[in-house]
Design a protein around this motif. Structure first.
Motif, PDB file in Angstrom:
ATOM      1  N   MET A   1       0.827  -1.209   0.000  1.00 55.96           N
ATOM      2  CA  MET A   1       0.000   0.000   0.000  1.00 55.96           C
ATOM      3  C   MET A   1       0.869   1.270   0.000  1.00 55.96           C
ATOM      4  N   LYS A   2       1.950   1.213   0.812  1.00 52.51           N
ATOM      5  CA  LYS A   2       2.846   2.376   0.889  1.00 52.51           C
ATOM      6  C   LYS A   2       3.478   2.661  -0.465  1.00 52.51           C
ATOM      7  N   ASN A   3       3.919   1.580  -1.156  1.00 53.45           N
ATOM      8  CA  ASN A   3       4.528   1.756  -2.476  1.00 53.45           C
ATOM      9  C   ASN A   3       3.519   2.290  -3.484  1.00 53.45           C
ATOM     10  N   LEU A   4       2.260   1.840  -3.361  1.00 53.73           N
ATOM     11  CA  LEU A   4       1.202   2.304  -4.253  1.00 53.73           C
ATOM     12  C   LEU A   4       0.956   3.802  -4.069  1.00 53.73           C
ATOM     13  N   ILE A   5       0.944   4.244  -2.811  1.00 52.09           N
ATOM     14  CA  ILE A   5       0.743   5.664  -2.512  1.00 52.09           C
ATOM     15  C   ILE A   5       1.914   6.490  -3.043  1.00 52.09           C
ATOM     16  N   LEU A   6       3.130   5.989  -2.873  1.00 53.76           N
ATOM     17  CA  LEU A   6       4.308   6.700  -3.367  1.00 53.76           C
ATOM     18  C   LEU A   6       4.271   6.848  -4.883  1.00 53.76           C
ATOM     19  N   LYS A   7       3.882   5.759  -5.572  1.00 56.05           N
ATOM     20  CA  LYS A   7       3.786   5.809  -7.030  1.00 56.05           C
ATOM     21  C   LYS A   7       2.690   6.790  -7.473  1.00 56.05           C
ATOM     22  N   TRP A   8       1.570   6.783  -6.738  1.00 62.54           N
ATOM     23  CA  TRP A   8       0.472   7.704  -7.047  1.00 62.54           C
ATOM     24  C   TRP A   8       0.917   9.152  -6.899  1.00 62.54           C
ATOM     25  N   ASN A   9       1.670   9.439  -5.845  1.00 63.14           N
ATOM     26  CA  ASN A   9       2.137  10.808  -5.600  1.00 63.14           C
ATOM     27  C   ASN A   9       3.191  11.254  -6.607  1.00 63.14           C
ATOM     28  N   GLN A  10       3.832  10.290  -7.269  1.00 61.22           N
ATOM     29  CA  GLN A  10       4.839  10.641  -8.274  1.00 61.22           C
ATOM     30  C   GLN A  10       4.209  11.067  -9.600  1.00 61.22           C
ATOM     31  N   VAL A  11       2.930  10.704  -9.792  1.00 61.96           N
ATOM     32  CA  VAL A  11       2.194  11.137 -10.986  1.00 61.96           C
ATOM     33  C   VAL A  11       1.893  12.626 -10.855  1.00 61.96           C
ATOM     34  N   SER A  12       1.948  13.367 -11.972  1.00 60.23           N
ATOM     35  CA  SER A  12       1.697  14.808 -11.907  1.00 60.23           C
ATOM     36  C   SER A  12       0.300  15.101 -11.363  1.00 60.23           C
ATOM     37  N   LEU A  13       0.178  16.209 -10.657  1.00 63.45           N
ATOM     38  CA  LEU A  13      -1.082  16.558 -10.016  1.00 63.45           C
ATOM     39  C   LEU A  13      -2.209  16.699 -11.033  1.00 63.45           C
ATOM     40  N   VAL A  14      -1.924  17.283 -12.195  1.00 70.37           N
ATOM     41  CA  VAL A  14      -2.956  17.473 -13.213  1.00 70.37           C
ATOM     42  C   VAL A  14      -3.515  16.132 -13.671  1.00 70.37           C
ATOM     43  N   LYS A  15      -2.635  15.138 -13.882  1.00 72.36           N
ATOM     44  CA  LYS A  15      -3.089  13.809 -14.310  1.00 72.36           C
ATOM     45  C   LYS A  15      -3.926  13.152 -13.221  1.00 72.36           C
ATOM     46  N   ARG A  16      -3.513  13.342 -11.964  1.00 66.56           N
ATOM     47  CA  ARG A  16      -4.290  12.770 -10.862  1.00 66.56           C
ATOM     48  C   ARG A  16      -5.661  13.426 -10.764  1.00 66.56           C
ATOM     49  N   ILE A  17      -5.721  14.738 -11.021  1.00 61.41           N
ATOM     50  CA  ILE A  17      -7.007  15.453 -10.997  1.00 61.41           C
ATOM     51  C   ILE A  17      -7.909  14.945 -12.114  1.00 61.41           C
ATOM     52  N   LEU A  18      -7.340  14.707 -13.299  1.00 57.69           N
ATOM     53  CA  LEU A  18      -8.133  14.174 -14.415  1.00 57.69           C
ATOM     54  C   LEU A  18      -8.706  12.801 -14.071  1.00 57.69           C
ATOM     55  N   VAL A  19      -7.918  11.984 -13.376  1.00 59.55           N
ATOM     56  CA  VAL A  19      -8.423  10.678 -12.925  1.00 59.55           C
ATOM     57  C   VAL A  19      -9.600  10.882 -11.968  1.00 59.55           C
ATOM     58  N   GLY A  20      -9.455  11.844 -11.057  1.00 55.13           N
ATOM     59  CA  GLY A  20     -10.533  12.145 -10.115  1.00 55.13           C
ATOM     60  C   GLY A  20     -11.801  12.590 -10.821  1.00 55.13           C
ATOM     61  N   ILE A  21     -11.645  13.410 -11.875  1.00 59.55           N
ATOM     62  CA  ILE A  21     -12.804  13.881 -12.653  1.00 59.55           C
ATOM     63  C   ILE A  21     -13.515  12.703 -13.312  1.00 59.55           C
ATOM     64  N   ILE A  22     -12.729  11.824 -13.948  1.00 63.81           N
ATOM     65  CA  ILE A  22     -13.307  10.680 -14.654  1.00 63.81           C
ATOM     66  C   ILE A  22     -14.040   9.759 -13.680  1.00 63.81           C
ATOM     67  N   VAL A  23     -13.414   9.472 -12.532  1.00 65.46           N
ATOM     68  CA  VAL A  23     -14.051   8.595 -11.534  1.00 65.46           C
ATOM     69  C   VAL A  23     -15.339   9.231 -11.015  1.00 65.46           C
ATOM     70  N   GLY A  24     -15.301  10.559 -10.770  1.00 64.83           N
ATOM     71  CA  GLY A  24     -16.490  11.259 -10.295  1.00 64.83           C
ATOM     72  C   GLY A  24     -17.643  11.174 -11.281  1.00 64.83           C
ATOM     73  N   ILE A  25     -17.339  11.331 -12.568  1.00 60.50           N
ATOM     74  CA  ILE A  25     -18.370  11.242 -13.610  1.00 60.50           C
ATOM     75  C   ILE A  25     -18.957   9.834 -13.671  1.00 60.50           C
ATOM     76  N   ILE A  26     -18.074   8.817 -13.650  1.00 55.12           N
ATOM     77  CA  ILE A  26     -18.527   7.424 -13.742  1.00 55.12           C
ATOM     78  C   ILE A  26     -19.442   7.078 -12.564  1.00 55.12           C
ATOM     79  N   LEU A  27     -19.046   7.480 -11.361  1.00 55.13           N
ATOM     80  CA  LEU A  27     -19.850   7.177 -10.175  1.00 55.13           C
ATOM     81  C   LEU A  27     -21.205   7.881 -10.227  1.00 55.13           C
ATOM     82  N   ALA A  28     -21.201   9.160 -10.711  1.00 53.54           N
ATOM     83  CA  ALA A  28     -22.446   9.932 -10.766  1.00 53.54           C
ATOM     84  C   ALA A  28     -23.421   9.354 -11.784  1.00 53.54           C
TER      85      ALA A  28
END
Length: 410
Positions: A1-28
């Motif tokens: 889990m720790k390694n997964l979080i570290l890898k996630w944080n290494q992704v650029s913030l903009v790309k992570r935000i885009l993932v959040g947008i897509i997940v939010g749309i799918i759930l809605a």
């Protein structure tokens, strides 16, 4: 889990935000009822930004002013001039667009229970009283005019303080900045919740009847963001402005679009200025100041909705009055609240220029709240991203005049 979080944080913030947008749309779209708990992330994110922003502004500005040495040059005059020019031109573009593409409204929407200012004198009066607000009250209520005033005055008073005091201010400023970085790191989760909430509660069906009005509003904002702003930047730095423009839109405008609050986006803009390697003494003052007076998007909203009422009532408008409206919308926009929907409360002020009664003007405000899902998001994205844009432009223009190379970290 720790390694997964570290890898996630290494992704650029903009790309992570885009993932959040897509997940939010799918759930809605797929499981809106089962995933209602997701909205808490959006509320927590905006709440955290609003909580930390006033403290950030107080300590950053106080520290920047306190360590300012006599004769040390800053770019604040240039930045304020750019803020004023862009806001006026945004209002002027909106006036021209409203005449080229006139929009009429069915003024049947009920007005929201709001109390708009009665005139420009009242707007200025409110600003003056915000300036002399109690500092604790200003911090509690997010009164950024009051916070700025106290931070500047305390900073000036502390210029002759001992170095240990200034070091304490510096440490406090750095500590709050670190808190801000932690909050911004949670943006993907927060924006996922905001997107989910917007789609579930509002959808797009309510916007269909106001499609033409939205096209004019959003079209003006895009024109200002992609034509007017780059033109102003090019005139100042004499280099291709679009790398800087797109970076500001991507990293500041994107989060502002979802938070819908210039005040809440202050920490994001501070972080972007740091990435651009701008002068901290300047941007620690210009960014919070921009969140209160740099309101190009608000000027567009005030002008377009006011002229929609004018066209609906078949009121004839001459060129001189249209120019006055451009100036009035710019001045009024500077007094708009830095929260969602703040500019809508100033529409009756602009309507009074044409003798439109308050009951009709308040119906226009009601229309504004209906289309606010997109209008206010685009408005805030334009307002907030241009705070960083013009702070950077002033610094790069200074470098150009000194014959130094301009490097845009895009």
């Amino acid at each position: 889990m720790k390694n997964l979080i570290l890898k996630w944080n290494q992704v650029s913030l903009v790309k992570r935000i885009l993932v959040g947008i897509i997940v939010g749309i799918i759930l809605a779209v797929t499981i809106p009822d089962a995933a209602k708990w997701v909205t808490i992330f959006g509320s927590l994110f905006v709440g955290a930004l609003k909580a930390v922003a006033p403290v950030l502004v107080l300590f950053l500005v106080m520290h920047a002013i306190s360590k300012h040495r006599s004769g040390q040059r800053t770019n604040m005059k240039s930045i304020v001039a750019l803020y004023g020019l862009s806001t006026f031109l945004a209002g002027f573009v909106a006036v021209l667009a409203s005449f080229i593409f006139p929009v009429t409204l069915s003024l049947t929407a009920g007005a929201e229970d709001v109390t708009p200012p009665g005139g420009i004198v009242e707007v200025l009066r409110t600003l003056l009283f915000n300036i002399v607000d109690n500092p604790v009250n200003a911090l509690l209520n997010g009164n950024y005019i009051g916070i700025l005033t106290w931070a500047i005055l305390l900073g000036i008073a502390l210029r002759n303080a001992a170095d240990t005091t200034k070091n304490l201010l510096s440490n406090l400023s750095d500590a709050v900045s670190q808190l801000v970085k932690w909050v911004i790191n949670l943006a993907p989760l927060g924006i996922m919740g905001l997107v989910f909430d917007a789609i579930v509660n509002n959808g797009l069906s309510a916007l269909l009847d106001y499609g033409k009005l939205l096209i004019v509003l959003v079209g003006c904002m895009f024109f200002v963001a992609l034509v007017i702003n780059p033109l102003i930047v090019f005139i100042n730095i004499r280099k291709n402005p679009y790398p800087l423009v797109f970076k500001c839109l991507k990293e500041s405008g994107l989060t502002a679009f979802f938070t819908r609050s210039s005040a809440a986006n202050i920490p994001v803009n501070m972080s972007l200025c740091e990435k651009l390697d701008l002068d901290k003494d300047t941007y620690s003052v210009s960014i919070p100041l921009g969140a209160t007076i740099n309101m190009a998007g608000a000027a567009v909203t005030i002008s377009v909705l006011t002229l929609a009422a004018v066209h609906t009532l078949d009121i004839q408008v001459d060129i001189a009055t249209a120019l006055i409206l451009s100036v009035l919308s710019a001045v009024s926009a500077a007094g708009a609240s830095g929260v969602a929907g703040g500019s809508l409360l100033l529409i009756p002020l602009a309507c009074s220029l044409f003798g439109i009664p308050d009951d009709v003007a308040m119906q226009v405000v009601g229309v504004g709240f209906i289309i606010g899902v997109l209008q206010d998001s685009c408005e805030t994205a334009l307002n907030s991203s241009s705070d960083v844009l013009y702070t950077a432009t002033a610094e790069y223009a200074k470098l150009r005049k000194e014959g130094k190379e301009i490097i845009i970290n895009a």
